[in-house]
Every structure is written in C-alpha cells, then in structure tokens.
Design a protein around this motif. Structure first.
Motif, short mmCIF file in Angstrom:
data_model
loop_
_atom_site.label_atom_id
_atom_site.label_comp_id
_atom_site.label_asym_id
_atom_site.label_seq_id
_atom_site.Cartn_x
_atom_site.Cartn_y
_atom_site.Cartn_z
N LYS A 14 0.83 -1.21 0.00
CA LYS A 14 0.00 0.00 0.00
C LYS A 14 0.86 1.25 0.00
O LYS A 14 1.77 1.38 0.80
N MET A 15 0.52 2.14 -0.91
CA MET A 15 1.18 3.44 -0.97
C MET A 15 0.11 4.52 -1.03
O MET A 15 -1.04 4.23 -1.35
N SER A 16 0.48 5.74 -0.70
CA SER A 16 -0.50 6.82 -0.77
C SER A 16 -0.71 7.19 -2.23
O SER A 16 0.23 7.36 -2.99
N GLY A 17 -1.94 7.26 -2.65
CA GLY A 17 -2.23 7.60 -4.04
C GLY A 17 -2.39 6.38 -4.92
O GLY A 17 -2.29 5.24 -4.48
N THR A 18 -2.63 6.65 -6.18
CA THR A 18 -2.86 5.61 -7.18
C THR A 18 -1.55 5.21 -7.84
O THR A 18 -0.75 6.06 -8.20
N VAL A 19 -1.34 3.92 -8.01
CA VAL A 19 -0.15 3.42 -8.71
C VAL A 19 -0.35 3.62 -10.20
O VAL A 19 -1.33 3.17 -10.77
N ARG A 20 0.60 4.30 -10.85
CA ARG A 20 0.53 4.51 -12.30
C ARG A 20 1.64 3.80 -13.03
O ARG A 20 1.58 3.64 -14.24
N ALA A 21 2.69 3.39 -12.30
CA ALA A 21 3.81 2.70 -12.94
C ALA A 21 4.49 1.80 -11.92
O ALA A 21 4.54 2.11 -10.73
N ALA A 22 5.03 0.67 -12.41
CA ALA A 22 5.75 -0.26 -11.56
C ALA A 22 6.84 -0.94 -12.38
O ALA A 22 6.69 -1.14 -13.59
N ALA A 23 7.95 -1.28 -11.72
CA ALA A 23 9.06 -1.96 -12.40
C ALA A 23 9.84 -2.77 -11.37
O ALA A 23 10.13 -2.27 -10.27
#
Length: 184
Positions: A14-23
């Motif tokens: 869980k992170m604050s905000g929406t996930v838009r990218a991951a690698a």
C-alpha cells in the motif's frame, strides 16, 4: 502480489495515491512503484514493506518506470520529461533530465548492457528516442523522419542488444538491427 507458481494472492503493498507505474529491479527482490503524488517507492518483496521513498524531481504524474541491472532508474512523466537516476537502497540521485518527448512517456527500456535507454510516447506519431547512457546524450541520427514507427506502444531489446523490437498501434512488430552490438 500473486504467486507465479500457485496463482494465489500473497499480499498487498500500500502506498499513498494511485499506482501509475511499476518496475522490478533486475537481480534483486525489489519493486519500484510511482503514482500521481510524484513519489517513487522501493518495496522489499520478501518483507513486503516499503524500504525507501524518494521524490521524482519535477515530476508531474509519473507514467512509466524502468530499472537497469546496474542501479539506474528512469521515470517518465505525463509531460514527456524523463528523469534518469542512480538508485541505491531506496534513494534516488538525479543524473540527467531528458526533454526530448513532448507528450506522455508511456514506455521505456534499458538495453541489457545498460548503454542505451529507449523511451517512447504512444500519443504522438514516431515519438521514440534512444539515449546513450555513458555520454548522457540523445541519438540525433535515429529515428529519422522517414522511419515508419507510427504510434509506439512497446519496446524491447534482444538479450545481446543486437536487435530493437518496437510494437506499434498498427499491430506491427518492427525489428531493427543495432550494428554497434555484435551479438543478437
């Protein structure tokens, strides 16, 4: 997180905000994520917790992330700006800012020996750039205005960096030979 073997749920990050990218970080058990808040989170996948959080300098909505095997991280933004960082234990040290795209940076890829970073936008026709990392310069001689890339959606290098594959909106997979590299 879902197990590749069992296809079962293993846990949440869980992170604050929406996930838009991951690698994924090559060769490590780490995952980088970013979202609209301009922060890049480093996750330890064994412990399933955040081990670092750093601000993507000047970022306006991170749209893509790429990690190299030698500790480099590239972040692409909604405005087309790409930041290149050295990454160590969750900390980001800005190395270069690239202003050569004018629309959202959708996809990026490092070649296997970390000499080239390819970056592209699917919002503008023929919007692909190659960055030579040792000199931190963008190749000006390719692609040219006559290179038929169309709207680029994906980029991949062959294991020996001898080929660059580009997927576009027409459903074509374009294959280009990079003559500087001897192996395929």
């Amino acid at each position: 997180l879902i197990s590749l073997k069992t296809k079962q749920w293993m846990g949440n990050l869980k992170m604050s905000g929406t996930v838009r990218a991951a690698a994924f970080v090559p060769g490590k058990t780490e995952l980088l994520t970013s979202g609209v808040d301009g922060m890049v989170y480093t996750w330890d996948l064994r412990m399933r917790r955040c081990i670092g959080k750093a601000l993507d300098e000047g970022s306006y909505k991170c749209t893509s992330l790429a990690c190299s095997s030698n500790g480099m991280v590239a972040t692409g933004s909604d405005s087309g700006i790409v930041n290149l960082y050295s990454h160590n234990k969750g900390a980001l040290d800005l190395r270069k800012t690239i202003y050569n795209l004018t629309t959202r940076c959708d996809t990026m890829a490092f070649n296997p020996d970390n000499q080239i970073l390819a970056l592209a936008s699917s919002r503008k026709k023929d919007a692909l750039k190659l960055v030579h990392l040792p000199s931190n310069t963008v190749f000006s001689n390719w692609p040219t205005s006559k290179t038929p890339l169309s709207f680029v959606h994906s980029i991949a290098f062959s294991p020996g960096s001898g080929f660059l594959a580009i997927g576009n909106a027409r459903g074509a997979a374009l294959l280009y030979r990079l003559h500087h590299f001897e192996t395929t």
